[in-house]
Write a protein that holds these residues in place. Structure first.
Motif, PDB file in Angstrom:
ATOM      1  N   LYS A 103    -146.783  12.815 -17.365  1.00  0.00           N
ATOM      2  CA  LYS A 103    -146.214  13.570 -18.476  1.00  0.00           C
ATOM      3  C   LYS A 103    -145.927  15.020 -18.074  1.00  0.00           C
ATOM      4  CE  LYS A 103    -148.028  10.675 -22.074  1.00  0.00           C
ATOM      5  NZ  LYS A 103    -146.825   9.943 -22.352  1.00  0.00           N
ATOM      6  N   ASP A 104    -146.225  15.370 -16.831  1.00  0.00           N
ATOM      7  CA  ASP A 104    -146.034  16.725 -16.318  1.00  0.00           C
ATOM      8  C   ASP A 104    -144.782  16.779 -15.445  1.00  0.00           C
ATOM      9  OD1 ASP A 104    -146.303  19.323 -15.468  1.00  0.00           O
ATOM     10  OD2 ASP A 104    -148.073  18.961 -14.236  1.00  0.00           O
ATOM     11  N   LYS A 105    -143.742  17.488 -15.916  1.00  0.00           N
ATOM     12  CA  LYS A 105    -142.471  17.550 -15.202  1.00  0.00           C
ATOM     13  C   LYS A 105    -142.623  18.260 -13.855  1.00  0.00           C
ATOM     14  CE  LYS A 105    -137.638  18.752 -15.719  1.00  0.00           C
ATOM     15  NZ  LYS A 105    -136.606  19.265 -16.622  1.00  0.00           N
ATOM     16  N   ALA A 106    -143.416  19.319 -13.800  1.00  0.00           N
ATOM     17  CA  ALA A 106    -143.609  20.064 -12.549  1.00  0.00           C
ATOM     18  C   ALA A 106    -144.270  19.185 -11.485  1.00  0.00           C
ATOM     19  CB  ALA A 106    -144.446  21.307 -12.809  1.00  0.00           C
TER      20      ALA A 106
ATOM     21  N   ILE B  24    -138.268   9.742 -19.971  1.00  0.00           N
ATOM     22  CA  ILE B  24    -138.322   8.779 -21.069  1.00  0.00           C
ATOM     23  C   ILE B  24    -138.878   9.477 -22.303  1.00  0.00           C
ATOM     24  CG2 ILE B  24    -139.361   6.636 -21.884  1.00  0.00           C
ATOM     25  CD1 ILE B  24    -139.446   5.725 -18.989  1.00  0.00           C
ATOM     26  N   ILE B  25    -138.112   9.417 -23.375  1.00  0.00           N
ATOM     27  CA  ILE B  25    -138.536  10.020 -24.639  1.00  0.00           C
ATOM     28  C   ILE B  25    -138.791   8.882 -25.625  1.00  0.00           C
ATOM     29  CG2 ILE B  25    -137.901  11.592 -26.504  1.00  0.00           C
ATOM     30  CD1 ILE B  25    -135.890  12.846 -24.485  1.00  0.00           C
ATOM     31  N   PRO B  26    -140.035   8.713 -26.064  1.00  0.00           N
ATOM     32  CA  PRO B  26    -140.327   7.623 -26.993  1.00  0.00           C
ATOM     33  C   PRO B  26    -139.677   7.854 -28.363  1.00  0.00           C
ATOM     34  CG  PRO B  26    -142.315   8.877 -26.502  1.00  0.00           C
ATOM     35  CD  PRO B  26    -141.209   9.464 -25.702  1.00  0.00           C
ATOM     36  N   LYS B  27    -139.295   6.765 -28.996  1.00  0.00           N
ATOM     37  CA  LYS B  27    -138.723   6.848 -30.338  1.00  0.00           C
ATOM     38  C   LYS B  27    -139.825   7.092 -31.346  1.00  0.00           C
ATOM     39  CE  LYS B  27    -134.883   3.757 -29.460  1.00  0.00           C
ATOM     40  NZ  LYS B  27    -134.222   2.515 -29.856  1.00  0.00           N
ATOM     41  N   VAL B  28    -139.501   7.835 -32.389  1.00  0.00           N
ATOM     42  CA  VAL B  28    -140.469   8.118 -33.446  1.00  0.00           C
ATOM     43  C   VAL B  28    -140.212   7.144 -34.584  1.00  0.00           C
ATOM     44  CG1 VAL B  28    -141.282   9.830 -35.086  1.00  0.00           C
ATOM     45  CG2 VAL B  28    -140.516  10.545 -32.822  1.00  0.00           C
ATOM     46  N   ASN B  29    -141.231   6.378 -34.918  1.00  0.00           N
ATOM     47  CA  ASN B  29    -141.122   5.451 -36.057  1.00  0.00           C
ATOM     48  C   ASN B  29    -141.489   6.195 -37.322  1.00  0.00           C
ATOM     49  OD1 ASN B  29    -140.509   3.391 -34.322  1.00  0.00           O
ATOM     50  ND2 ASN B  29    -142.624   2.713 -34.113  1.00  0.00           N
TER      51      ASN B  29
ATOM     52  N   PRO C 280    -143.836  13.153 -29.857  1.00  0.00           N
ATOM     53  CA  PRO C 280    -144.194  12.289 -28.728  1.00  0.00           C
ATOM     54  C   PRO C 280    -143.875  12.995 -27.407  1.00  0.00           C
ATOM     55  CG  PRO C 280    -142.265  11.443 -29.870  1.00  0.00           C
ATOM     56  CD  PRO C 280    -142.766  12.597 -30.665  1.00  0.00           C
ATOM     57  N   ALA C 281    -144.767  12.861 -26.449  1.00  0.00           N
ATOM     58  CA  ALA C 281    -144.592  13.525 -25.162  1.00  0.00           C
ATOM     59  C   ALA C 281    -143.610  12.746 -24.300  1.00  0.00           C
ATOM     60  CB  ALA C 281    -145.935  13.636 -24.458  1.00  0.00           C
ATOM     61  N   LYS C 282    -142.815  13.483 -23.536  1.00  0.00           N
ATOM     62  CA  LYS C 282    -141.894  12.857 -22.599  1.00  0.00           C
ATOM     63  C   LYS C 282    -142.689  12.324 -21.414  1.00  0.00           C
ATOM     64  CE  LYS C 282    -138.197  16.059 -23.713  1.00  0.00           C
ATOM     65  NZ  LYS C 282    -137.338  17.125 -23.206  1.00  0.00           N
ATOM     66  N   THR C 283    -142.226  11.249 -20.856  1.00  0.00           N
ATOM     67  CA  THR C 283    -142.841  10.675 -19.673  1.00  0.00           C
ATOM     68  C   THR C 283    -141.837  10.768 -18.537  1.00  0.00           C
ATOM     69  OG1 THR C 283    -144.103   9.139 -21.023  1.00  0.00           O
ATOM     70  CG2 THR C 283    -143.889   8.603 -18.693  1.00  0.00           C
TER      71      THR C 283
END
Length: 77
Positions: A50-53, A71-76, A29-32
């Motif tokens: 989703k782009d840190k830069a 924010i890092i989504p949890k993986v189900n 999952p991509a970080k937001t």
């Protein structure tokens, strides 16, 4: 304040945020990143990407005290 909103509007208009279709289940999952600035008495969200830069560039261009939340989504499973 009106000048700040104009700059903010032009920043958001220049950014091209694309939405991706569904991803494979094996992808991580991509970080937001959420850029927020403090305007008494509340925090105001300026950009979600989703782009840190891009998030760092927007915060630097605004020039106010702000924060970037990751924010890092949890993986189900």
């Amino acid at each position: 304040m009106a000048g700040e909103l104009f700059v903010l509007g032009s920043i958001l208009a220049d950014s091209k945020i694309g939405w991706t279709a569904g991803r494979a289940m094996t992808d991580k999952p991509a970080k937001t990143y959420i850029v927020s600035i403090y305007e008494k008495p509340h925090w105001r969200t300026v950009l979600t990407t989703k782009d840190k830069a891009k998030a760092e560039a927007v915060l630097k261009q605004i020039g106010k005290t702000g924060q970037i939340e990751e924010i890092i989504p949890k993986v189900n499973r």
